[in-house]
Design a protein around this motif. Structure first.
Motif, PDB file in Angstrom:
ATOM      1  N   ARG A  11      45.882  34.356  41.599  1.00 50.85           N
ATOM      2  CA  ARG A  11      46.662  35.337  40.840  1.00 50.85           C
ATOM      3  C   ARG A  11      45.825  35.961  39.717  1.00 50.85           C
ATOM      4  O   ARG A  11      45.946  37.155  39.440  1.00 50.85           O
ATOM      5  CB  ARG A  11      47.910  34.681  40.247  1.00 50.85           C
ATOM      6  N   ALA A  13      42.596  36.457  39.736  1.00 57.21           N
ATOM      7  CA  ALA A  13      41.708  37.437  40.359  1.00 57.21           C
ATOM      8  C   ALA A  13      42.487  38.667  40.812  1.00 57.21           C
ATOM      9  O   ALA A  13      41.990  39.799  40.738  1.00 57.21           O
ATOM     10  CB  ALA A  13      40.990  36.793  41.549  1.00 57.21           C
ATOM     11  N   GLU A  14      43.726  38.445  41.263  1.00 56.32           N
ATOM     12  CA  GLU A  14      44.550  39.562  41.722  1.00 56.32           C
ATOM     13  C   GLU A  14      44.877  40.511  40.578  1.00 56.32           C
ATOM     14  O   GLU A  14      44.868  41.739  40.757  1.00 56.32           O
ATOM     15  CB  GLU A  14      45.837  39.020  42.345  1.00 56.32           C
ATOM     16  N   ARG A  15      45.162  39.972  39.396  1.00 57.74           N
ATOM     17  CA  ARG A  15      45.482  40.839  38.250  1.00 57.74           C
ATOM     18  C   ARG A  15      44.307  41.751  37.903  1.00 57.74           C
ATOM     19  O   ARG A  15      44.492  42.932  37.597  1.00 57.74           O
ATOM     20  CB  ARG A  15      45.872  39.974  37.047  1.00 57.74           C
ATOM     21  N   ALA A  17      42.006  42.761  40.006  1.00 59.37           N
ATOM     22  CA  ALA A  17      41.861  43.740  41.087  1.00 59.37           C
ATOM     23  C   ALA A  17      42.930  44.824  41.011  1.00 59.37           C
ATOM     24  O   ALA A  17      42.656  46.004  41.281  1.00 59.37           O
ATOM     25  CB  ALA A  17      41.922  43.028  42.441  1.00 59.37           C
ATOM     26  N   ILE A  18      44.162  44.453  40.647  1.00 60.48           N
ATOM     27  CA  ILE A  18      45.234  45.456  40.529  1.00 60.48           C
ATOM     28  C   ILE A  18      44.923  46.438  39.413  1.00 60.48           C
ATOM     29  O   ILE A  18      45.109  47.652  39.567  1.00 60.48           O
ATOM     30  CB  ILE A  18      46.585  44.760  40.305  1.00 60.48           C
ATOM     31  N   ASP A  21      41.959  48.572  41.086  1.00 58.98           N
ATOM     32  CA  ASP A  21      42.166  49.345  42.316  1.00 58.98           C
ATOM     33  C   ASP A  21      43.602  49.786  42.541  1.00 58.98           C
ATOM     34  O   ASP A  21      43.852  50.695  43.335  1.00 58.98           O
ATOM     35  CB  ASP A  21      41.723  48.514  43.534  1.00 58.98           C
ATOM     36  N   ASP A  23      47.857  48.253  43.009  1.00 67.30           N
ATOM     37  CA  ASP A  23      48.570  47.368  43.929  1.00 67.30           C
ATOM     38  C   ASP A  23      48.669  47.959  45.331  1.00 67.30           C
ATOM     39  O   ASP A  23      48.528  47.259  46.336  1.00 67.30           O
ATOM     40  CB  ASP A  23      49.965  47.092  43.364  1.00 67.30           C
ATOM     41  N   LEU A  26      45.444  47.427  47.401  1.00 66.28           N
ATOM     42  CA  LEU A  26      45.282  46.045  47.876  1.00 66.28           C
ATOM     43  C   LEU A  26      46.231  45.761  49.034  1.00 66.28           C
ATOM     44  O   LEU A  26      45.866  45.102  50.012  1.00 66.28           O
ATOM     45  CB  LEU A  26      45.536  45.065  46.734  1.00 66.28           C
ATOM     46  N   GLY A 193      41.954  37.247  49.356  1.00 64.54           N
ATOM     47  CA  GLY A 193      41.499  36.898  48.020  1.00 64.54           C
ATOM     48  C   GLY A 193      40.924  35.502  47.910  1.00 64.54           C
ATOM     49  O   GLY A 193      40.753  34.979  46.818  1.00 64.54           O
ATOM     50  N   MET A 213      39.749  41.068  45.725  1.00 62.14           N
ATOM     51  CA  MET A 213      40.390  40.262  44.681  1.00 62.14           C
ATOM     52  C   MET A 213      39.969  38.801  44.785  1.00 62.14           C
ATOM     53  O   MET A 213      40.753  37.891  44.556  1.00 62.14           O
ATOM     54  CB  MET A 213      41.910  40.378  44.758  1.00 62.14           C
ATOM     55  N   GLU A 214      38.703  38.568  45.124  1.00 64.66           N
ATOM     56  CA  GLU A 214      38.218  37.215  45.331  1.00 64.66           C
ATOM     57  C   GLU A 214      37.819  36.580  43.998  1.00 64.66           C
ATOM     58  O   GLU A 214      37.138  37.205  43.185  1.00 64.66           O
ATOM     59  CB  GLU A 214      37.021  37.215  46.276  1.00 64.66           C
TER      60      GLU A 214
END
Length: 502
Positions: A11, A13-15, A17-18, A21, A23, A26, A193, A213-214
């Motif tokens: 999560r 890493a996802e934040r 990436a969002i 890039d 949401d 992704l 991710g 989002m890795e």
């Protein structure tokens, strides 16, 4: 090496990436990957085939809906089953409808009536997008009923990110109100991710897709690095699983100046008049892993040397000579004499692997382990479930990963818990999940061979968590070769251990 992460790490890493890039980008990347996996695995031609989407609230449901839209454009008939229609991903739902997909809102009281079951049975693919990383098992009754119906379908089953019904951090399925917990029986999981630790334990086939989002995996071995680099890489993530390439780096091979005293001397204390085979099997596992020397110390010296003439045998550890690691326990019995042997070996400074009857004795004499830990000696325990419960009676095994980590931290020993997915954890939390193996390893004596294999690697100088992880992986690969050859029995492992090294 397969590196795995917690849901919190993913999560985070996802934040990032969002923010970078968006949401929607992704989700497009993730859903394209899911659709591609389905298209690749279905028989061609695709037009005329059908897919059913199991859609919950949140982004996993959105991924499933977008994947369905892509598959509809490839000619598949696509139907989305919405568990929570008012919370389905709006953009994904609109995309599926624009592509000509069908949408059915399910009755919460009866989410899998006869027409839905018939639809699932006739489908060529079922895509699971019910829950995401935030959910924890068990599934709610409506979702469980739909998943149970989907599991009876002969269709290709594809999970989005992780199968519904498993804990992303541990692979546990949680208690069920009535019977066993329900988990989506995925043929393949398409995860994004980074691999979730729970997938190492609960998913048989995975496709890990980089969508931008890795998490940072930390230092990684370069293929020619040392065991220390592998240990550092393993400690930087939540868990790892070894691969064949890792095994080739980790397994010791003799150098140009090697001799029998430089490549590891392992001592084996195993067997008894009642269980002579355990001594032969355990010693054979050590010999075939190719240490510099194997010393046997026990009641079955004659039988061991008759089968393995290269072994140096003695009556007991006090006259066996120097070693660099001990293996003790398989078939040694649990009487007073066996207890004295175990206590003697545990007082020594070399690393000690305790298995089988040795674990039963440790359960009766926990102070022997605590005294050894207090002076900083290296100990490796290799229990199956029943042995684990004898040593750690207060640790339930419904969550095997947490139980193994807790046992290692509490005891100060590295713990290998055998099973369909063998788990290794050291006192610092470094964790290896073994994904090699075959059900044909579930045979008497297989664990004795494993102890010898790991003891050989421990004597060669591998850190305990990697000695156990690499040993379990090698043992599993040998078991796969036994299965493929149609052979049976623990003795068959010997002939495949050397081949499994390469």
């Amino acid at each position: 090496m397969i590196t795995a992460y917690t849901a919190a790490q993913i999560r985070a890493a996802e934040r990032v990436a969002i923010d970078r890039d968006g949401d929607a980008t992704l989700m497009r990347r993730a859903s394209t990957a899911v659709a591609s996996v389905v298209a690749e695995r279905l028989p061609h031609p695709l037009p005329g085939r059908s897919a059913v989407l199991l859609v919950g609230a949140g982004n996993n449901g959105g991924d499933a809906l977008w994947a369905g839209a892509f598959l509809r454009r490839r000619g598949l008939a696509v139907t989305a089953l919405l568990l929570q229609p008012d919370r389905a991903h709006p953009a994904g739902l609109a995309a599926l409808r624009r592509a000509g997909g069908r949408v059915l809102a399910l009755d919460p009281g009866d989410p899998a009536p006869a027409p839905v079951r018939a639809l699932l049975t006739s489908a060529d693919a079922v895509i699971d997008g019910i829950v995401g990383l935030a959910a924890r098992p068990p599934l709610r009754p409506g979702a469980a009923a739909l998943v149970a119906a989907a599991n009876t379908s002969p269709a290709l089953k594809v999970a989005v990110d992780l199968p519904s019904g498993i804990d992303p951090d541990t692979g546990a399925t949680g208690p069920a109100d009535d019977g066993d917990p329900v988990v989506f029986a995925a043929d393949v999981t398409v995860t994004f991710g980074g691999v979730k630790t729970g997938l190492l334990l609960a998913a048989d086939a995975m496709v890990s897709v980089g969508i931008g989002m890795e998490p940072d995996p930390g230092p990684a071995p370069d293929g020619t690095g040392s065991a220390e680099r592998f240990a550092a890489a393993a400690a930087a993530v939540d868990a790892i699983a070894l691969t064949d390439a890792d095994l080739r780096v980790l397994l010791p091979d003799p150098g140009a100046g090697a001799d029998k005293f430089t490549d590891g001397l392992v001592g084996i204390v195993a067997g008894s008049p009642g269980y002579p085979g355990a001594a032969v099997l355990c010693t054979g596992g050590a010999v075939r892993t190719r240490p510099g020397m194997v010393r046997y110390a026990g009641a079955q010296a004659t039988a061991v040397v008759a089968r393995w003439p290269e072994v140096v045998a003695a009556a007991d550890p006090s006259v066996a000579g120097r070693v660099q690691a001990w293996v003790i326990g398989p078939g040694m019995g649990t009487d007073a004499a066996a207890g004295e042997l175990l206590a003697d070996v545990l007082r020594r400074d070399e690393p000690v692997l305790v298995d089988a009857d040795g674990l039963t004795l440790l359960g009766e004499h926990p102070q022997w382990l605590s005294e050894r830990t207090a002076r900083g000696a290296v100990t490796l325990l290799t229990p199956h479930d029943r042995e684990f419960t004898r040593v750690f009676p207060d640790l339930p095994l419904d969550d095997r990963l947490t139980a193994t980590r807790t046992a290692a931290r509490r005891s100060g020993a590295t713990v290998l818990l055998k099973g369909h997915r063998t788990i290794v954890a050291d006192p610092h939390g470094t964790t290896v999940v073994n994904r090699s193996g075959s059900s044909w390893l579930a045979t008497a004596g297989s664990g004795d061979v494993l102890s010898g294999v790991i003891g050989s690697l421990l004597a060669a100088g591998l850190p305990p968590v990697l000695a156990a992880g690499a040993g379990a992986f090698l043992h599993g690969r040998a078991g796969e070769r036994v299965h493929a050859a149609g052979e049976a029995g623990a003795q068959a492992l010997w002939s495949h251990l050397r081949a499994a090294r390469v």
